[in-house]
Design an enzyme around this catalytic site. Structure first.
Site, PDB file in Angstrom:
ATOM      1  CB  CYS A  51      -0.880   0.030   1.241  1.00 38.14           C
ATOM      2  SG  CYS A  51      -1.833  -1.451   1.471  1.00 38.14           S
TER       3      CYS A  51
HETATM    4  C1  BEZ Z   1       0.561  -5.196   2.011  1.00 39.03           C
HETATM    5  O1  BEZ Z   1      -0.511  -4.570   2.029  1.00 39.03           O
HETATM    6  O2  BEZ Z   1       1.606  -4.639   1.863  1.00 39.03           O
HETATM    7  C2  BEZ Z   1       0.516  -6.671   2.134  1.00 39.03           C
HETATM    8  C3  BEZ Z   1      -0.650  -7.275   2.552  1.00 39.03           C
HETATM    9  C4  BEZ Z   1      -0.679  -8.650   2.642  1.00 39.03           C
HETATM   10  C5  BEZ Z   1       0.436  -9.417   2.328  1.00 39.03           C
HETATM   11  C6  BEZ Z   1       1.582  -8.793   1.892  1.00 39.03           C
HETATM   12  C7  BEZ Z   1       1.624  -7.411   1.794  1.00 39.03           C
END
Ligand code: BEZ
Length: 218
Positions: A51
């Site tokens: 994100c």
């Molecule tokens: C993330 O939002 O960065 C993320 C979420 C789940 C697994 C790996 C990364």
């Protein structure tokens, strides 16, 4: 506010209205849209790596979105204080400035309204949803990615461009189409006079139902 939609939101539906606290103040969504296009996208939660990169990249695309009369707005199911701390990190690590609101949806009301929580994937975080909303507040495109797969925001921008083009001209866009490439004439247009008027640059007929014309915006 209804917290659970009656059914999955579909293309052509009016994007549900809501009031929410964001990093840029309290917004009433429909009022905030104010006749713009909108990219409304969710993030599983704050301080997550994928994100962080997506939000930084979206901030860098701000001039492109502005040219297309489009407002980005993000959502994550954390509170405002956490969002504000995370945005500092995003700005620092992605070398940008997040310049659009992020909804602090800690009670998941907006996420539920838009079907952004898929309990079989996770009942505490959102999936990566994207809704492209037009100036009439209608949902024109939606996509869903799982948490561990970052979205391609160049593709979101490309699809936005194609939506705006096909609204203005009676064309469709073929596979992998990019700005400046030939477009497809809608099969419903068959009158030779109309074809000449609408497509003064001419067209190629490969099959009666497959006719291409130069990008009308060139
Ligand atoms: C993330 O939002 O960065 C993320 C979420 C789940 C697994 C790996 C990364």
């Amino acid at each position: 506010m209804t917290s659970v939609p009656q059914r999955t939101l579909q293309l052509g539906d009016v994007a549900p209205d809501f009031k929410a606290e964001t990093t840029m103040g309290l917004i009433k969504f429909h009022e905030w849209l104010d006749g713009s296009w909108c990219i409304f996208f969710s993030h599983p939660k704050d301080f997550t790596p994928v994100c962080t990169t997506e939000l930084g990249y979206t901030a860098k695309l701000a001039p492109e979105f502005k040219k297309k009369n489009t407002k980005p707005i993000a959502l994550s199911v954390n509170d405002l204080e956490t969002h504000l701390k995370w945005i500092k990190d995003i700005n620092e690590t992605q070398k940008t400035e997040v310049n659009f609101p992020m909804i602090a949806d800690h009670n998941k009301e907006v996420a539920n309204l838009y079907g952004m929580i898929h309990p079989q994937a996770s009942d505490t975080t959102t999936v990566r949803s994207v809704f492209i909303i037009d100036p009439a507040k209608k949902i024109r495109l939606s996509l869903t990615y799982p948490a561990a797969t970052g979205r391609n925001f160049n593709e979101i921008l490309r699809a936005l461009h194609a939506l705006q083009l096909t609204d203005r001209h009676l064309v469709a866009t073929p596979v992998n189409w990019e700005k400046g490439e030939d477009c497809i004439i809608l099969p419903s247009i068959t009158d030779p006079k109309e074809l000449k008027n609408l497509f003064p640059k001419g067209y190629k007929e490969i099959k009666p139902y497959l006719r291409t014309t130069p990008d009308p915006t060139l």
